[in-house]
Design a protein around this motif. Structure first.
Motif, mmCIF file in Angstrom:
data_model
loop_
_atom_site.group_PDB
_atom_site.id
_atom_site.type_symbol
_atom_site.label_atom_id
_atom_site.label_comp_id
_atom_site.label_asym_id
_atom_site.label_seq_id
_atom_site.Cartn_x
_atom_site.Cartn_y
_atom_site.Cartn_z
ATOM 1 N N UNK A 147 28.015 1.594 -42.352
ATOM 2 C CA UNK A 147 27.342 0.699 -42.506
ATOM 3 C C UNK A 147 26.156 0.383 -41.499
ATOM 4 N N UNK A 148 24.893 0.449 -41.140
ATOM 5 C CA UNK A 148 24.265 0.485 -40.250
ATOM 6 C C UNK A 148 24.450 -0.969 -39.411
ATOM 7 N N UNK A 149 23.795 -1.222 -37.729
ATOM 8 C CA UNK A 149 24.637 -2.297 -37.388
ATOM 9 C C UNK A 149 23.114 -3.316 -37.444
ATOM 10 N N UNK A 150 23.754 -4.752 -37.231
ATOM 11 C CA UNK A 150 22.142 -5.941 -37.270
ATOM 12 C C UNK A 150 21.493 -5.903 -36.294
ATOM 13 N N UNK A 151 20.138 -6.375 -37.017
ATOM 14 C CA UNK A 151 19.613 -6.905 -36.177
ATOM 15 C C UNK A 151 19.083 -7.969 -35.587
ATOM 16 N N UNK A 152 18.682 -8.505 -34.832
ATOM 17 C CA UNK A 152 18.663 -10.285 -34.510
ATOM 18 C C UNK A 152 18.054 -10.674 -33.806
ATOM 19 N N UNK A 153 18.739 -11.990 -33.213
ATOM 20 C CA UNK A 153 17.863 -12.382 -31.665
ATOM 21 C C UNK A 153 19.328 -13.380 -30.645
ATOM 22 N N UNK A 154 19.255 -13.226 -30.023
ATOM 23 C CA UNK A 154 19.790 -13.628 -28.415
ATOM 24 C C UNK A 154 19.417 -14.457 -28.013
ATOM 25 N N UNK A 155 18.933 -16.480 -28.278
ATOM 26 C CA UNK A 155 18.797 -16.940 -27.496
ATOM 27 C C UNK A 155 19.035 -18.128 -26.433
ATOM 28 N N UNK A 156 19.020 -17.835 -24.740
ATOM 29 C CA UNK A 156 19.431 -18.247 -24.218
ATOM 30 C C UNK A 156 19.032 -19.731 -23.671
ATOM 31 N N UNK A 157 19.859 -20.456 -22.301
ATOM 32 C CA UNK A 157 18.801 -21.442 -21.711
ATOM 33 C C UNK A 157 17.729 -20.743 -21.291
ATOM 34 N N UNK A 158 16.899 -19.857 -20.903
ATOM 35 C CA UNK A 158 15.292 -19.555 -20.193
ATOM 36 C C UNK A 158 15.467 -17.851 -20.703
ATOM 37 N N UNK A 203 14.795 -15.156 -24.232
ATOM 38 C CA UNK A 203 15.353 -14.542 -25.863
ATOM 39 C C UNK A 203 15.660 -13.357 -26.093
ATOM 40 N N UNK A 204 16.610 -12.663 -25.525
ATOM 41 C CA UNK A 204 16.998 -11.170 -25.851
ATOM 42 C C UNK A 204 16.730 -11.061 -27.587
ATOM 43 N N UNK A 205 16.378 -9.573 -27.565
ATOM 44 C CA UNK A 205 15.566 -9.529 -29.311
ATOM 45 C C UNK A 205 16.857 -7.970 -29.384
ATOM 46 N N UNK A 206 17.798 -7.767 -30.374
ATOM 47 C CA UNK A 206 18.786 -7.072 -30.777
ATOM 48 C C UNK A 206 18.262 -6.166 -31.794
ATOM 49 N N UNK A 207 17.975 -4.488 -31.260
ATOM 50 C CA UNK A 207 17.470 -3.543 -31.681
ATOM 51 C C UNK A 207 18.496 -2.991 -32.414
ATOM 52 N N UNK A 208 19.833 -3.091 -32.291
ATOM 53 C CA UNK A 208 20.151 -2.441 -33.075
ATOM 54 C C UNK A 208 21.817 -2.917 -32.298
ATOM 55 N N UNK A 209 23.190 -3.127 -33.086
ATOM 56 C CA UNK A 209 24.518 -3.627 -32.614
ATOM 57 C C UNK A 209 25.973 -2.183 -32.713
ATOM 58 N N UNK A 210 26.516 -1.446 -32.067
ATOM 59 C CA UNK A 210 27.099 -0.801 -32.235
ATOM 60 C C UNK A 210 28.923 -1.174 -31.487
ATOM 61 N N UNK A 217 36.278 1.471 -28.189
ATOM 62 C CA UNK A 217 36.984 0.387 -29.633
ATOM 63 C C UNK A 217 36.703 -0.462 -28.733
ATOM 64 N N UNK A 218 36.757 -1.878 -29.478
ATOM 65 C CA UNK A 218 37.136 -3.101 -29.473
ATOM 66 C C UNK A 218 35.919 -3.939 -28.726
ATOM 67 N N UNK A 219 35.261 -3.505 -28.262
ATOM 68 C CA UNK A 219 34.035 -4.066 -27.808
ATOM 69 C C UNK A 219 32.429 -3.986 -28.116
ATOM 70 N N UNK A 220 31.556 -4.967 -29.058
ATOM 71 C CA UNK A 220 30.830 -5.005 -29.309
ATOM 72 C C UNK A 220 29.317 -4.583 -28.331
ATOM 73 N N UNK A 221 28.496 -3.811 -28.702
ATOM 74 C CA UNK A 221 27.626 -4.084 -27.973
ATOM 75 C C UNK A 221 26.062 -4.301 -28.727
ATOM 76 N N UNK A 222 25.555 -5.279 -27.443
ATOM 77 C CA UNK A 222 24.075 -4.928 -28.233
ATOM 78 C C UNK A 222 22.666 -4.757 -27.321
ATOM 79 N N UNK A 223 22.138 -3.948 -28.135
ATOM 80 C CA UNK A 223 21.084 -2.820 -27.887
ATOM 81 C C UNK A 223 20.027 -3.606 -27.696
ATOM 82 N N UNK A 224 18.555 -3.880 -26.847
ATOM 83 C CA UNK A 224 17.675 -4.061 -27.037
ATOM 84 C C UNK A 224 16.979 -4.291 -26.040
#
Length: 880
Positions: A507-518, A520-527, A531-538
């Motif tokens: 199953x491929x990684x999700x995409x979406x957005x991470x909105x902070x107070x100042x 907006x991070x665009x998540x282009x891939x999640x891997x 082991x144990x660490x989920x990393x958002x690439x974008x």
């Protein structure tokens, strides 16, 4: 009526559109230079591209008669723009009929507009037609009074699609005679000649076929008309100019920059070239930017960058050391913005894009030119004329100097570049880059390991939903931790908890957005690289983001849902295959995307169509049963004892998730539907081999399956409508058509042979006597190579004595040759292979074969007569 030389380009455009509106056409605006839903071309190259969906019946046109002035861009001749005629950007005037009128009306409209509205002299206009089109010349004679014998037949009068497939048909091109002073002086000079005398100004395309990727053609449901007339050429003719660059469509740009640089157009050939380059490229860049094309290193963005760099370089040659493209942009906008209103609306954006890219490239250009000139000076001293590939690559790789510019500048000074050496250097660099990429991956892993040790594993909350709150634990930029990032930085982002699923288990990684107070991070891939660490690439698309910020994480919901449908369907597919084929079926791999699923499984043979249908039926029965999907977390050993299926070669933790739906029970960490009914529908679209003993099924579910079935249903309805039968009678109708087609082909072959026999008799009657030997060297009108090969024997049979026969025929862009020599004459020194070789060489190709029979060919159709004239000379020289 005399030609009105006072008309401006804008007035000519308006007269064209107004004329066709008066003939019942609806004026449509120009489409974008970025083609809509057409992946076959990067940019709009013809006025008819926006009409293709109408011609194919895929969309309903606003009217059956349309007219437009279409902006077009062609990339094939960028390197030679600067001569008197070549352009990248141009306007195409066109009138179109979507199943309304055909040849007669198209020809009548064209003749009326040219002779009555514009006042062009009738004796200066020369229509041409395709050799197999007998209808068009008769209409031309009736409408214009031009005798049939003066209407030139040209093989090139066939219009193909702008990409690899699309509507096509024969065409009729209208040429304007500029006078013998522009010609080659040959008595046979006529439209189609390579000289400058006859200028094509309008092309009337009789669109009646659809050409597939393999070159096959089928009649369109309705005959259509597509015409194209370049505004720039027409303006040149009407204003009595020698070049399009002397018309009012270009001279304001040229004169502006001639004034800035203290030059005068027409005084110095070198500065004239640079002024023409700037005039063409400035127009092109303004329109590309207005249509949203931005500079980049690939696709249409690379074309933009290449054109801009060439313009900047020619500006430097004129002494323009400061940025000048914004000035050029305003000149173009003032010139064309009244009709193309988007230029005025987007003026600030156009200027901003051009200015930023020009500034970025100017320093590169200065450095590169200096280094290149030093290199050419050194080579000159050594009396060498080839720039080594390593040096070309160094200019490109180290200093960012484009290869095209190196090649162009080198050619201007009599040098060439070592292309093979450049490509070898490029390949070595790519190998180094791959090694460096692996090094970066290792560096990333090192940094991420430290983050995991410091903060512990990421909590995954995605089983509960597609949104959640989290805290930024770390940011990684270029393999180094960073405290904060700013737009538009690329980064790796780690949260304490996340709803984003990391790629795993197919199953491929999700995409979406991470909105902070100042920011907006665009998540282009999640891997999950470790082991144990989920990393958002974008990348950060807005503002700023720093470690410690509280954020809102949001997965693209539709994409996740489509992926879940495909994942749950994969489990059902696995179970259905095992039930049908046996427990020896094992999963060997899978890919679960939003758009499709791919499932690899062990099997020594392909599935039959019946078996595929059974699998689909079973999966869809389980979907309709709407089984709930149960998730249980338990120890691995306990899970295996319940009968849960573990995947071949997969490693599992001590505690696992067991996903059950109906009779399917598998170990799986992926996301799934709540019940099988949410899958909607399952359709297998392909089954094939991927390795020895491993088969692959590709399938669709949900929305993608619906779209697929709707498209197939529409195709069946379209075919049934075309063939005028009910859909359930299609197969029988097609079988009858295939039988009719086979019979028609046999009949055509018989007609072709009969026609060839008659032609052979005519050719035999024209045989020359060369030292007592009959020699036939002539052009044959035949349908294909097979008939041409038979022609030589036919002519020799008609002569009924030892003879030499060389016949040639044009097929599209090539010329084929067949040479036949009687065996009696081969003993006297004549050789068919040598004759074919000599004739083929004159045609720009080659030939060869046996002494009595040989073939050859070439592409230089203009030399057919001269090539065949060699035959009697060669016979006389070699006959013993």
């Amino acid at each position: 009526m005399s030609v009105n030389t006072t008309l401006t380009g804008a007035e000519i455009r308006a007269r064209f559109l107004d004329f066709f509106v008066s003939k019942g056409h609806v004026k449509v605006p120009s489409s974008s230079l970025v083609p809509h839903n057409d992946p076959t071309v990067l940019l709009t190259t013809a006025g008819m591209q926006q009409m293709i969906p109408y011609f194919l019946g895929r969309e309903t046109p606003p009217a059956t008669r349309l007219t437009s002035a279409q902006k077009c861009f062609r990339t094939t001749d960028i390197d030679i723009v600067g001569n008197q005629r070549t352009l990248t950007f141009f306007e195409m005037l066109g009138n179109f009929s979507v199943g309304d009128y055909f040849k007669r009306e198209a020809i009548t409209f064209a003749w009326e507009f040219l002779t009555k509205v514009l006042g062009l002299p009738a004796d200066k206009l020369y229509p041409t037609v395709h050799p197999e089109d007998d209808e068009a010349p008769a209409i031309w004679t009736e409408v214009s009074g031009i005798p049939d014998e003066t209407i030139v037949r040209l093989e090139d009068n066939w219009w193909g699609p702008p990409g690899a497939s699309g509507p096509c048909g024969p065409d009729s091109e209208i040429y304007y005679d500029r006078g013998p002073e522009h010609g080659c002086g040959r008595p046979d000079c006529k439209p189609g000649c390579d000289c400058e005398r006859f200028l094509e100004i309008w092309n009337l395309v009789f669109m009646q076929y659809y050409q597939d990727f393999d070159g096959t053609r089928e009649p369109l449901p309705r005959k259509n008309i597509d015409t194209g007339m370049g505004l720039e050429r027409l303006t040149m003719v009407l204003q009595g100019r020698e070049s399009v660059f002397e018309t009012d469509l270009y001279r304001p740009i040229i004169d502006h920059f001639a004034g800035l640089t203290g030059t005068e157009y027409g005084k110095d050939p070198k500065t004239d070239v640079s002024l023409r380059v700037i005039a063409d490229h400035a127009r092109a860049l303004v329109f590309l930017a207005a249509d949203g094309v931005l500079p980049s290193n690939e696709g249409r963005g690379y074309i933009f960058r290449r054109v801009l760099r060439r313009a900047v370089r020619h500006g430097k040659l004129l002494g323009l050391d400061k940025p000048f493209l914004s000035i050029a942009a305003d000149t173009v906008i003032n010139l064309l913005g009244d009709y193309y209103t988007e230029l005025r609306q987007k003026r600030d954006r156009i200027v901003e894009v051009l200015s930023m890219e020009e500034k970025k490239f100017s320093q590169t250009l200065n450095t590169g030119l200096q280094l290149l000139n030093e290199l050419l000076t050194e080579l000159n001293k050594k009396q060498e004329r080839v720039i080594p590939g390593e040096q070309v690559f160094k200019l490109y790789d180290t200093h960012g100097f484009p290869v095209e510019l190196t090649q162009e500048i080198a050619a201007e000074q009599g040098f060439t570049i070592d292309t093979a050496g450049f490509e070898e250097a490029m390949q070595r660099q790519q190998e180094r880059s791959r090694a460096a990429s692996q090094f970066v991956q290792k560096q990333d892993d090192r940094v991420l390991t430290e983050i995991l040790q410091r903060h512990g594993p990421t909590e995954f909350t995605g089983y509960q939903g597609v949104a959640g709150n989290g805290k930024v634990l770390a940011l990684v930029v270029d393999s180094q931790e960073a405290e904060d990032i700013s737009a538009p930085q690329q980064a790796l982002l780690i949260l304490d908890s996340t709803p984003f699923y990391a790629e795993s288990g197919g199953q491929i990684g999700d995409r979406g957005t991470i909105q902070g107070p100042m920011g907006l991070f665009e998540v282009q891939d999640t891997r999950r690289p470790i082991k144990g660490l989920i990393v958002h690439y974008g990348k950060l698309t807005e503002g700023h983001l720093r470690v410690g910020d509280e954020v809102q994480a949001s997965v693209i919901g539709d994409r996740r849902e489509d992926t879940m449908r495909n994942h749950s369907a994969t489990h059902l597919l696995h179970k259905a295959l095992r039930d049908l084929l046996g427990p020896q079926v094992e999963q060997r791999g899978s890919l679960v995307e939003p758009e499709r699923l791919r499932f690899d499984f062990s099997s020594p043979r392909p599935l039959t169509p019946s078996e595929i249908a059974q699998v689909d039926a079973q999966v869809n029965r389980w979907i309709r049963a709407d089984y709930p999907v149960h998730i249980n977390v338990m120890p691995l050993q306990e899970a295996m004892q319940t009968g849960a299926m573990a995947l071949f070669g997969e490693k599992y933790d001590d505690v696992v998730r067991v996903v059950s739906m109906g009779s399917s029970k598998e170990l799986c960490g992926g996301t799934h539907c709540a019940s099988t009914g949410q899958i909607g529908i399952f359709v297998t679209v392909q089954e094939g081999s991927v390795a020895a003993g491993v088969r692959r099924i590709e399938a669709l579910t949900g929305r993608a399956a619906e779209a697929y079935l709707r498209q197939r249903s529409a195709l069946v309805d379209t075919l049934a409508t075309k063939l005028q039968v009910q859909p359930d009678k299609l197969e029988a109708r097609i079988e009858l058509l295939q039988q009719d087609l086979a019979a028609a082909r046999r009949q055509i072959e018989q007609y072709q042979r009969e026609a060839a026999q008659q032609q052979a008799e005519t050719l035999a009657s024209r045989a020359q006597d060369v030292s007592g030997v009959p020699v036939v060297a002539a052009v044959a009108q035949v349908a294909n190579d097979k008939v041409l090969r038979e022609m030589g024997d036919m002519v020799r049979a008609k002569l009924n004595q030892p003879a030499v026969v060389v016949v040639a025929a044009a097929f599209g862009e090539r010329v084929a040759i067949q040479a036949s020599v009687d065996p009696v004459l081969t003993k006297r020194g004549l050789h068919a292979g040598k004759l074919a070789a000599a004739v083929g060489q004159r045609l720009g190709g080659k030939g060869g074969g046996r002494p009595d029979s040989a073939q050859g060919g070439g592409k230089n159709k203009a030399e057919m007569g001269a090539a065949l004239d060699l035959v009697p000379v060669l016979v006389k020289e070699n006959l013993k």
